[in-house]
Design a protein around this motif. Structure first.
Motif, PDB file in Angstrom:
ATOM      1  N   SER A 136      -2.946  46.686  -2.192  1.00 37.67           N
ATOM      2  CA  SER A 136      -3.776  47.863  -1.914  1.00 37.67           C
ATOM      3  C   SER A 136      -5.003  47.863  -2.809  1.00 37.67           C
ATOM      4  O   SER A 136      -4.913  47.552  -4.000  1.00 37.67           O
ATOM      5  N   VAL A 137      -6.132  48.193  -2.241  1.00 37.07           N
ATOM      6  CA  VAL A 137      -7.368  48.293  -3.005  1.00 37.07           C
ATOM      7  C   VAL A 137      -7.337  49.613  -3.767  1.00 37.07           C
ATOM      8  O   VAL A 137      -7.112  50.672  -3.189  1.00 37.07           O
ATOM      9  N   ILE A 138      -7.544  49.530  -5.085  1.00 39.39           N
ATOM     10  CA  ILE A 138      -7.552  50.712  -5.941  1.00 39.39           C
ATOM     11  C   ILE A 138      -9.004  50.985  -6.333  1.00 39.39           C
ATOM     12  O   ILE A 138      -9.670  50.127  -6.908  1.00 39.39           O
ATOM     13  N   THR A 139      -9.480  52.172  -5.996  1.00 39.56           N
ATOM     14  CA  THR A 139     -10.843  52.579  -6.331  1.00 39.56           C
ATOM     15  C   THR A 139     -10.738  53.780  -7.257  1.00 39.56           C
ATOM     16  O   THR A 139     -10.454  54.897  -6.816  1.00 39.56           O
ATOM     17  N   LEU A 140     -10.933  53.518  -8.540  1.00 36.27           N
ATOM     18  CA  LEU A 140     -10.808  54.583  -9.530  1.00 36.27           C
ATOM     19  C   LEU A 140     -12.034  55.491  -9.531  1.00 36.27           C
ATOM     20  O   LEU A 140     -13.146  55.045  -9.250  1.00 36.27           O
ATOM     21  N   SER A 141     -11.804  56.744  -9.889  1.00 37.69           N
ATOM     22  CA  SER A 141     -12.898  57.676 -10.135  1.00 37.69           C
ATOM     23  C   SER A 141     -13.352  57.427 -11.579  1.00 37.69           C
ATOM     24  O   SER A 141     -12.622  57.746 -12.519  1.00 37.69           O
ATOM     25  N   PRO A 142     -14.536  56.831 -11.795  1.00 38.20           N
ATOM     26  CA  PRO A 142     -14.947  56.454 -13.153  1.00 38.20           C
ATOM     27  C   PRO A 142     -15.070  57.646 -14.107  1.00 38.20           C
ATOM     28  O   PRO A 142     -14.942  57.490 -15.308  1.00 38.20           O
ATOM     29  N   ARG A 143     -15.272  58.827 -13.551  1.00 35.99           N
ATOM     30  CA  ARG A 143     -15.333  60.038 -14.378  1.00 35.99           C
ATOM     31  C   ARG A 143     -13.960  60.351 -14.984  1.00 35.99           C
ATOM     32  O   ARG A 143     -13.865  60.906 -16.068  1.00 35.99           O
ATOM     33  N   GLU A 144     -12.900  59.929 -14.262  1.00 37.42           N
ATOM     34  CA  GLU A 144     -11.548  60.269 -14.695  1.00 37.42           C
ATOM     35  C   GLU A 144     -10.769  59.111 -15.311  1.00 37.42           C
ATOM     36  O   GLU A 144      -9.928  59.334 -16.178  1.00 37.42           O
ATOM     37  N   HIS A 145     -11.000  57.882 -14.810  1.00 34.20           N
ATOM     38  CA  HIS A 145     -10.160  56.759 -15.235  1.00 34.20           C
ATOM     39  C   HIS A 145     -10.968  55.495 -15.475  1.00 34.20           C
ATOM     40  O   HIS A 145     -11.945  55.232 -14.787  1.00 34.20           O
ATOM     41  N   LEU A 146     -10.507  54.714 -16.454  1.00 32.33           N
ATOM     42  CA  LEU A 146     -11.202  53.497 -16.866  1.00 32.33           C
ATOM     43  C   LEU A 146     -10.639  52.229 -16.248  1.00 32.33           C
ATOM     44  O   LEU A 146     -11.368  51.269 -16.023  1.00 32.33           O
ATOM     45  N   ASN A 147      -9.333  52.197 -16.051  1.00 31.08           N
ATOM     46  CA  ASN A 147      -8.674  50.950 -15.700  1.00 31.08           C
ATOM     47  C   ASN A 147      -7.375  51.259 -14.974  1.00 31.08           C
ATOM     48  O   ASN A 147      -6.875  52.384 -15.030  1.00 31.08           O
ATOM     49  N   HIS A 148      -6.812  50.243 -14.333  1.00 34.20           N
ATOM     50  CA  HIS A 148      -5.491  50.389 -13.722  1.00 34.20           C
ATOM     51  C   HIS A 148      -4.689  49.106 -13.949  1.00 34.20           C
ATOM     52  O   HIS A 148      -5.262  48.048 -14.208  1.00 34.20           O
ATOM     53  N   VAL A 149      -3.384  49.255 -13.870  1.00 34.64           N
ATOM     54  CA  VAL A 149      -2.493  48.114 -14.067  1.00 34.64           C
ATOM     55  C   VAL A 149      -1.221  48.344 -13.248  1.00 34.64           C
ATOM     56  O   VAL A 149      -0.771  49.481 -13.095  1.00 34.64           O
ATOM     57  N   TRP A 150      -0.691  47.267 -12.689  1.00 34.59           N
ATOM     58  CA  TRP A 150       0.617  47.292 -12.018  1.00 34.59           C
ATOM     59  C   TRP A 150       1.639  46.747 -13.008  1.00 34.59           C
ATOM     60  O   TRP A 150       1.426  45.681 -13.589  1.00 34.59           O
ATOM     61  N   LEU A 151       2.733  47.468 -13.195  1.00 33.86           N
ATOM     62  CA  LEU A 151       3.790  47.036 -14.107  1.00 33.86           C
ATOM     63  C   LEU A 151       5.162  47.274 -13.482  1.00 33.86           C
ATOM     64  O   LEU A 151       5.334  48.225 -12.709  1.00 33.86           O
ATOM     65  N   PRO A 152       6.161  46.453 -13.855  1.00 34.26           N
ATOM     66  CA  PRO A 152       7.530  46.774 -13.463  1.00 34.26           C
ATOM     67  C   PRO A 152       7.861  48.186 -13.958  1.00 34.26           C
ATOM     68  O   PRO A 152       7.378  48.609 -15.014  1.00 34.26           O
ATOM     69  N   TYR A 153       8.672  48.915 -13.195  1.00 31.45           N
ATOM     70  CA  TYR A 153       8.847  50.336 -13.475  1.00 31.45           C
ATOM     71  C   TYR A 153       9.312  50.646 -14.894  1.00 31.45           C
ATOM     72  O   TYR A 153       8.856  51.636 -15.485  1.00 31.45           O
ATOM     73  N   LEU A 154      10.160  49.820 -15.488  1.00 29.23           N
ATOM     74  CA  LEU A 154      10.609  50.097 -16.861  1.00 29.23           C
ATOM     75  C   LEU A 154       9.452  49.973 -17.857  1.00 29.23           C
ATOM     76  O   LEU A 154       9.322  50.785 -18.772  1.00 29.23           O
ATOM     77  N   GLU A 155       8.606  48.953 -17.658  1.00 28.84           N
ATOM     78  CA  GLU A 155       7.431  48.794 -18.528  1.00 28.84           C
ATOM     79  C   GLU A 155       6.434  49.929 -18.315  1.00 28.84           C
ATOM     80  O   GLU A 155       5.809  50.407 -19.269  1.00 28.84           O
ATOM     81  N   ALA A 156       6.283  50.344 -17.067  1.00 31.49           N
ATOM     82  CA  ALA A 156       5.368  51.452 -16.764  1.00 31.49           C
ATOM     83  C   ALA A 156       5.842  52.727 -17.462  1.00 31.49           C
ATOM     84  O   ALA A 156       5.038  53.453 -18.055  1.00 31.49           O
ATOM     85  N   ALA A 157       7.139  52.989 -17.413  1.00 33.00           N
ATOM     86  CA  ALA A 157       7.671  54.185 -18.085  1.00 33.00           C
ATOM     87  C   ALA A 157       7.387  54.128 -19.579  1.00 33.00           C
ATOM     88  O   ALA A 157       6.995  55.131 -20.190  1.00 33.00           O
ATOM     89  N   ASP A 158       7.540  52.956 -20.178  1.00 26.45           N
ATOM     90  CA  ASP A 158       7.276  52.803 -21.621  1.00 26.45           C
ATOM     91  C   ASP A 158       5.801  53.007 -21.962  1.00 26.45           C
ATOM     92  O   ASP A 158       5.480  53.451 -23.056  1.00 26.45           O
ATOM     93  N   LYS A 159       4.910  52.687 -21.040  1.00 31.67           N
ATOM     94  CA  LYS A 159       3.472  52.746 -21.316  1.00 31.67           C
ATOM     95  C   LYS A 159       2.888  54.158 -21.139  1.00 31.67           C
ATOM     96  O   LYS A 159       1.843  54.474 -21.694  1.00 31.67           O
ATOM     97  N   CYS A 160       3.583  55.026 -20.400  1.00 29.73           N
ATOM     98  CA  CYS A 160       3.075  56.384 -20.148  1.00 29.73           C
ATOM     99  C   CYS A 160       3.058  57.206 -21.428  1.00 29.73           C
ATOM    100  O   CYS A 160       4.012  57.195 -22.194  1.00 29.73           O
TER     101      CYS A 160
END
Length: 150
Positions: free
Chosen positions: A109-133
């Motif tokens: 999926s193409v991710i188009t961030l709102s630059p006013r709100e967000h700088l970057n995006h990353v896909w992570l396995p769910y356990l790693e994503a939970a740790d990063k939040c």
């Protein structure tokens, strides 16, 4: 838009079928990673409409109800608003009610961030994503993802 934010919001966990989770980095707090979040624009805005609007505004993903379907977990969290953001709410408001949704999307999926709100995006396995939040309610929801999508 109200003068103050409404202390009711949505959390939308974006994931793939193999439990990769999309996290986005806040522009106003670099290093703070989260799922899509956002407050109601009006007290009578339906929660699914808020979730679809925030999903599109923050990532460009359209919940079309066919290929991309929002799932309402019928789960709400009440949390204390971080002091750094409390000025956005009416005086005396210290808690927010967050309603959890998820959406499964293709990994490409193409991710188009709102630059006013967000700088970057990353896909992570769910356990790693939970740790990063940075948000504990966001992390807890991500950890519930396998049970919620069964």
């Amino acid at each position: 838009m109200p003068a103050f934010k409404i202390p009711e919001s949505v959390l939308v966990i974006i994931h793939t079928d193999d439990l990769q989770v999309l996290l986005i980095e806040r522009a106003d707090r670099p290093g703070y990673w989260q799922s899509v979040t956002g407050s109601l624009d009006a007290a009578d805005e339906p929660l699914p409409a808020t979730a679809a609007r925030e999903l599109f505004e923050e990532t460009g993903i359209v919940a079309d109800g066919e290929r991309v379907v929002l799932r309402d977990w019928r789960l709400s969290n009440i949390y204390t608003i971080y002091p750094v953001w409390r000025h956005r709410y009416a005086p005396g408001v210290t808690e927010n009610t967050e309603h959890v949704f998820s959406v499964e999307v293709p990994r490409d999926s193409v991710i188009t961030l709102s630059p006013r709100e967000h700088l970057n995006h990353v896909w992570l396995p769910y356990l790693e994503a939970a740790d990063k939040c940075f948000s504990s309610s966001n992390a807890e929801a991500i950890l519930q993802l396998p049970q919620q999508i069964r």
